[in-house]
Scaffold this motif. Structure first.
Motif, mmCIF file in Angstrom:
data_model
loop_
_atom_site.group_PDB
_atom_site.id
_atom_site.type_symbol
_atom_site.label_atom_id
_atom_site.label_comp_id
_atom_site.label_asym_id
_atom_site.label_seq_id
_atom_site.Cartn_x
_atom_site.Cartn_y
_atom_site.Cartn_z
ATOM 1 N N TYR A 201 25.393 -42.568 66.424
ATOM 2 C CA TYR A 201 24.751 -43.459 65.461
ATOM 3 C C TYR A 201 25.327 -43.197 64.067
ATOM 4 O O TYR A 201 25.375 -42.059 63.614
ATOM 5 C CB TYR A 201 23.224 -43.249 65.477
ATOM 6 N N HIS B 39 26.834 -45.542 57.499
ATOM 7 C CA HIS B 39 27.028 -46.988 57.436
ATOM 8 C C HIS B 39 25.686 -47.713 57.373
ATOM 9 O O HIS B 39 25.454 -48.561 56.512
ATOM 10 C CB HIS B 39 27.811 -47.462 58.664
ATOM 11 N N TRP B 40 24.792 -47.359 58.312
ATOM 12 C CA TRP B 40 23.565 -48.146 58.439
ATOM 13 C C TRP B 40 22.594 -47.940 57.284
ATOM 14 O O TRP B 40 21.899 -48.872 56.879
ATOM 15 C CB TRP B 40 22.897 -47.885 59.795
ATOM 16 N N ARG C 54 23.715 -50.320 54.719
ATOM 17 C CA ARG C 54 23.490 -51.716 55.118
ATOM 18 C C ARG C 54 22.006 -52.087 55.038
ATOM 19 O O ARG C 54 21.649 -53.140 54.519
ATOM 20 C CB ARG C 54 23.982 -51.949 56.555
ATOM 21 N N GLY D 246 16.453 -51.477 66.943
ATOM 22 C CA GLY D 246 17.391 -51.722 65.840
ATOM 23 C C GLY D 246 16.838 -52.704 64.832
ATOM 24 O O GLY D 246 17.501 -53.673 64.466
ATOM 25 N N GLY E 210 16.316 -52.726 61.669
ATOM 26 C CA GLY E 210 16.926 -52.896 60.349
ATOM 27 C C GLY E 210 15.866 -52.927 59.256
ATOM 28 O O GLY E 210 15.095 -51.978 59.084
ATOM 29 N N ASP F 235 14.306 -48.043 65.001
ATOM 30 C CA ASP F 235 15.691 -48.150 64.546
ATOM 31 C C ASP F 235 16.322 -46.768 64.711
ATOM 32 O O ASP F 235 15.606 -45.762 64.804
ATOM 33 C CB ASP F 235 15.759 -48.611 63.076
#
Ligand SMILES: C[S@@+](CC[C@H](N)C(=O)[O-])C[C@H]1O[C@@H](n2cnc3c(N)ncnc32)[C@H](O)[C@@H]1O
Length: 217
Positions: free
Chosen positions: A7, A11-12, A15, A49, A51, A70
């Motif tokens: 994971y 990055h996430w 974002r 997920g 977000g 998530d």
């Protein structure tokens, strides 16, 4: 089966912060509304997920019982603040979809995974969807969207033999209607097309996403 990539927190977290700062994340996506029109009142729902959580918040506001998950829990507090402003109750849990899903068999009326299942090779994708099937009730719904090769980010010349591509440091996958369908072979398909879109990618002109609404037999 080992994850095709661990994971990607770095990055996430960037974002999801951007998602939360955008206007679209304050409203449900069109797909969430479509799915809601099919399911029964007071359903027990798992979102994978999630977000920025806009769809979990929406489902919960419609009277369903929500577990929003998530791979990152960095923004659960922010999302819970949004929930309390609207007097919405939801449970948030950190769940990595590449691992055994931490729920009993037959728990959910709906597992919802919008733009979450296109980061893995065939074996892992199969394993994840098998896990989703396990935790669904019989007759339960599995609904989601995945990227297609019509995506502006798709580049055939960068695609590896396992179907994965490195897009600016993130490993991604782009399906065709044919290539994704086999992953749903254990389900009864109620809707399957490439008419999905997402407000988060409107500015990148991402369209023709694969949408599916399927039922555990
Ligand atoms: C493109 S975003 C979609 C977010 C949300 N579902 C939506 O449609 O607005 C992908 C989401 O999947 C999550 N994700 C990526 N890999 C994951 C994994 N292995 N386990 C759980 N979540 C993951 C990310 O943290 C991110 O929130």
């Amino acid at each position: 089966v080992s994850p095709t990539q661990p994971y990607n927190d770095n990055h996430w977290n960037k974002r999801i912060r951007q998602y939360l700062d955008s206007d679209w994340s304050k409203r449900p996506t069109p797909f969430a509304k479509l799915v809601d029109s099919r399911i029964k009142p007071h359903s027990t729902i798992l979102e994978l997920g999630a977000g920025a959580g806009q769809d979990s918040l929406w489902f919960a506001s419609q009277g369903h019982k929500l577990i929003m998950t998530d791979g990152s829990d960095a923004f659960f507090e922010t999302i819970q603040e949004r929930a309390s402003e609207k007097e919405i109750l939801l449970e948030a849990r950190m769940v990595d979809v590449t691992q055994t899903l931490p729920f009993n068999a037959g728990t959910f009326d709906l597992v919802y995974a919008q733009l979450v299942l296109h980061y893995f090779d065939d074996d892992l994708t199969k394993k994840i969807i098998g896990e989703i099937e396990r935790i669904l009730k019989s007759g339960g719904w599995f609904a989601g969207m995945v990227n297609t090769v019509h995506d502006p980010e798709y580049d055939l010349t960068k695609e590896q033999a396992n179907g994965l591509l490195n897009v600016n440091g993130l490993i991604k996958r782009f399906f065709t209607l044919e290539s994704f369908r086999s992953f749903l072979s254990e389900f009864e398909i109620e809707l399957y097309d490439a008419k999905g879109s997402t407000p988060k990618d409107d500015d990148k002109d991402t369209h023709d996403l694969i949408r599916f609404i399927a039922r555990k037999v």
